[in-house]
Write an enzyme that holds these catalytic residues in place. Sequence first.
Site, mmCIF file in Angstrom:
data_model
loop_
_atom_site.group_PDB
_atom_site.id
_atom_site.type_symbol
_atom_site.label_atom_id
_atom_site.label_comp_id
_atom_site.label_asym_id
_atom_site.label_seq_id
_atom_site.Cartn_x
_atom_site.Cartn_y
_atom_site.Cartn_z
ATOM 1 N N ALA A 1 -96.746 -8.041 -9.613
ATOM 2 C CA ALA A 1 -95.902 -7.121 -8.847
ATOM 3 C C ALA A 1 -94.450 -7.528 -8.991
ATOM 4 O O ALA A 1 -94.142 -8.686 -9.288
ATOM 5 C CB ALA A 1 -96.268 -7.172 -7.362
ATOM 6 N N GLN A 2 -93.555 -6.571 -8.745
ATOM 7 C CA GLN A 2 -92.179 -6.919 -8.414
ATOM 8 C C GLN A 2 -92.295 -7.222 -6.924
ATOM 9 O O GLN A 2 -92.314 -6.311 -6.098
ATOM 10 C CB GLN A 2 -91.236 -5.757 -8.731
ATOM 11 C CG GLN A 2 -89.759 -6.110 -8.664
ATOM 12 C CD GLN A 2 -89.307 -6.722 -7.335
ATOM 13 O OE1 GLN A 2 -89.337 -7.963 -7.132
ATOM 14 N NE2 GLN A 2 -88.917 -5.902 -6.406
ATOM 15 N N SER A 3 -92.395 -8.492 -6.594
ATOM 16 C CA SER A 3 -92.877 -8.867 -5.263
ATOM 17 C C SER A 3 -91.757 -9.216 -4.287
ATOM 18 O O SER A 3 -92.033 -9.585 -3.150
ATOM 19 C CB SER A 3 -93.840 -10.054 -5.389
ATOM 20 O OG SER A 3 -93.101 -11.224 -5.656
ATOM 21 N N THR B 1 -100.473 -6.193 1.335
ATOM 22 C CA THR B 1 -99.517 -7.061 2.032
ATOM 23 C C THR B 1 -99.279 -6.684 3.485
ATOM 24 O O THR B 1 -99.337 -5.502 3.846
ATOM 25 C CB THR B 1 -98.164 -7.023 1.284
ATOM 26 O OG1 THR B 1 -97.137 -7.556 2.129
ATOM 27 C CG2 THR B 1 -97.738 -5.600 0.938
ATOM 28 N N GLU C 1 -96.494 -6.525 4.719
ATOM 29 C CA GLU C 1 -95.307 -5.666 4.739
ATOM 30 C C GLU C 1 -95.671 -4.208 5.021
ATOM 31 O O GLU C 1 -94.828 -3.418 5.438
ATOM 32 C CB GLU C 1 -94.577 -5.750 3.394
ATOM 33 C CG GLU C 1 -93.680 -6.954 3.256
ATOM 34 C CD GLU C 1 -92.402 -6.840 4.087
ATOM 35 O OE1 GLU C 1 -91.713 -5.826 3.965
ATOM 36 O OE2 GLU C 1 -92.128 -7.764 4.853
ATOM 37 N N ASP D 1 -99.398 -17.059 -6.867
ATOM 38 C CA ASP D 1 -100.824 -16.990 -6.526
ATOM 39 C C ASP D 1 -101.714 -17.100 -7.759
ATOM 40 O O ASP D 1 -102.818 -17.668 -7.682
ATOM 41 C CB ASP D 1 -101.143 -15.661 -5.821
ATOM 42 C CG ASP D 1 -100.514 -15.585 -4.431
ATOM 43 O OD1 ASP D 1 -99.822 -16.538 -4.045
ATOM 44 O OD2 ASP D 1 -100.731 -14.569 -3.747
ATOM 45 N N ASP E 1 -98.660 -5.431 -20.219
ATOM 46 C CA ASP E 1 -97.705 -5.192 -19.138
ATOM 47 C C ASP E 1 -98.322 -4.178 -18.190
ATOM 48 O O ASP E 1 -98.977 -3.228 -18.625
ATOM 49 C CB ASP E 1 -96.404 -4.628 -19.729
ATOM 50 C CG ASP E 1 -95.260 -4.693 -18.730
ATOM 51 O OD1 ASP E 1 -94.264 -5.379 -19.030
ATOM 52 O OD2 ASP E 1 -95.353 -4.051 -17.653
ATOM 53 N N TYR F 1 -90.407 -1.809 -1.677
ATOM 54 C CA TYR F 1 -91.557 -2.666 -1.996
ATOM 55 C C TYR F 1 -92.779 -2.243 -1.184
ATOM 56 O O TYR F 1 -93.866 -2.013 -1.716
ATOM 57 C CB TYR F 1 -91.209 -4.135 -1.703
ATOM 58 C CG TYR F 1 -92.411 -5.061 -1.718
ATOM 59 C CD1 TYR F 1 -92.945 -5.522 -2.920
ATOM 60 C CD2 TYR F 1 -93.028 -5.459 -0.525
ATOM 61 C CE1 TYR F 1 -94.056 -6.361 -2.934
ATOM 62 C CE2 TYR F 1 -94.135 -6.295 -0.539
ATOM 63 C CZ TYR F 1 -94.644 -6.739 -1.743
ATOM 64 O OH TYR F 1 -95.751 -7.556 -1.751
ATOM 65 N N LYS G 1 -96.363 -0.555 -2.296
ATOM 66 C CA LYS G 1 -97.639 -1.240 -2.020
ATOM 67 C C LYS G 1 -98.572 -0.351 -1.193
ATOM 68 O O LYS G 1 -99.787 -0.515 -1.228
ATOM 69 C CB LYS G 1 -97.376 -2.557 -1.289
ATOM 70 C CG LYS G 1 -96.861 -3.667 -2.193
ATOM 71 C CD LYS G 1 -98.011 -4.261 -3.027
ATOM 72 C CE LYS G 1 -97.574 -5.465 -3.819
ATOM 73 N NZ LYS G 1 -98.686 -6.083 -4.567
#
Length: 331
Positions: free
Chosen positions: A84-86, A127, A129, A15, A60, A153, A157
């Site tokens: 993110a660790q997406s 998200t 999710e 993105d 970071d 995840y 989020k």
Amino acid sequence: MRPKVAFITGILGQDGPYLAKLLLEKGYRVYGLIRRYSKPNFENLEYLGIAKDVDYIEGDLTDFSSLLRIIKSLKPDEVYNLAAQSHVGTSFSQPVYTTEVNAMGVLYLLEAIRLFSPTSRFYQASTSELFGNNINKDGYQNEDTPFYPRSPYAVSKLYGYWITRNYREAYKLFAVNGILFNHESPIRGINFVTRKITYHVAMIKLGLANEIRLGDLSPRRDWGFAGDYVEAMWLMLQQDEPDDYVIATGESHSVEDFVREAFEYVGIKDWKKYVKFDPRFKRPAEVYDLRGDASKARRKLGWKPKVSFKELVAMMVDADIERLKKKHNIK
Ligand code: NAP
Ligand code: GDD
């Protein structure tokens, strides 16, 4: 007049480059956060032809001091937190790291803004999710659907979502959540299912592979095009009041539908013989049916998706075929 300044985390992902392109076209000066690498990968920005137009800042999301320094010196007009660790599957094997980036990272960024640049407008990449398997009676998820996260995840989020709302309510920051449903593109990471499929279909079509290994083919997703979705991110930060929005196409398809569509697009009808089930890609807990109702975004932001499911699959398969032909010198 000084150009507007935007700070994007996640600039090297999917993105980040699409958003950077949109903002550059609008005349913004765009700064992107990159982690410390011996060899950073600018491939996605290069693919969109903007790698040289972005200013890079090292830092970071898990390093509070770097974010304090950056926000204090840049005082950006807009901050888009896309880092993110997406990967949902990976979050089961790396839950602690996932939480540090996706939950604490949001807090660090919001604290830096509250302390040093409280007029910056903040976008949080939330998200679909978050909904887990909750669906409204009409078969869609919208801003009022209760959350029930089903992975480390999604749980991480959930913290990001609420801390964003809390900073909006407690400190009056202009902070918003975009609750985005799945969105894809030719620069989607190779281990997300859509790109994994289009890459392997292209390999099979060109005679470079003879199978694709996948997990559960039954989950349904509401897949849109990333290029359309970044426009919604920008629109959310241009409103008079901060608010949260669902962004989706309103159509859902199973993973199997995506596989079939991709194979049939390249003229392969007996596609089932190439698809092998691999339990490594099955998740300990699954989200089965995501379909978003983006009517609030349509009403208030004037946003609607442009690229259809079929066009998306075709765009991704074409891009993979073209890249592979170039790489393997195939005419
Ligand atoms: P992506 O391709 O995985 O990109 C994520 C980016 O985050 C990468 O550039 C990565 O940097 C960066 N990152 C990870 N950990 C970091 C850290 N500790 N510090 C700084 N940067 C870090 O994800 P995407 O598809 O562009 O998604 C963007 C955001 O939207 C994510 O927050 C994702 O969770 C959320 N989201 C995505 C979708 C979707 O369908 N794409 C839907 C809803 C929400 P490296 O390049 O250095 O690894
Ligand atoms: N990645 C992957 N690999 N997924 C597979 C595979 C496989 O081999 N086989 C089946 N799947 C199924 C997954 O179990 C899931 O149900 C579906 O394909 C989509 O998986 P992903 O493409 O990995 O995406 P996701 O829906 O889990 O998560 C993406 O969308 C979220 C928004 O709903 C990510 O971009 C998240 O960051 C994002 O928040």
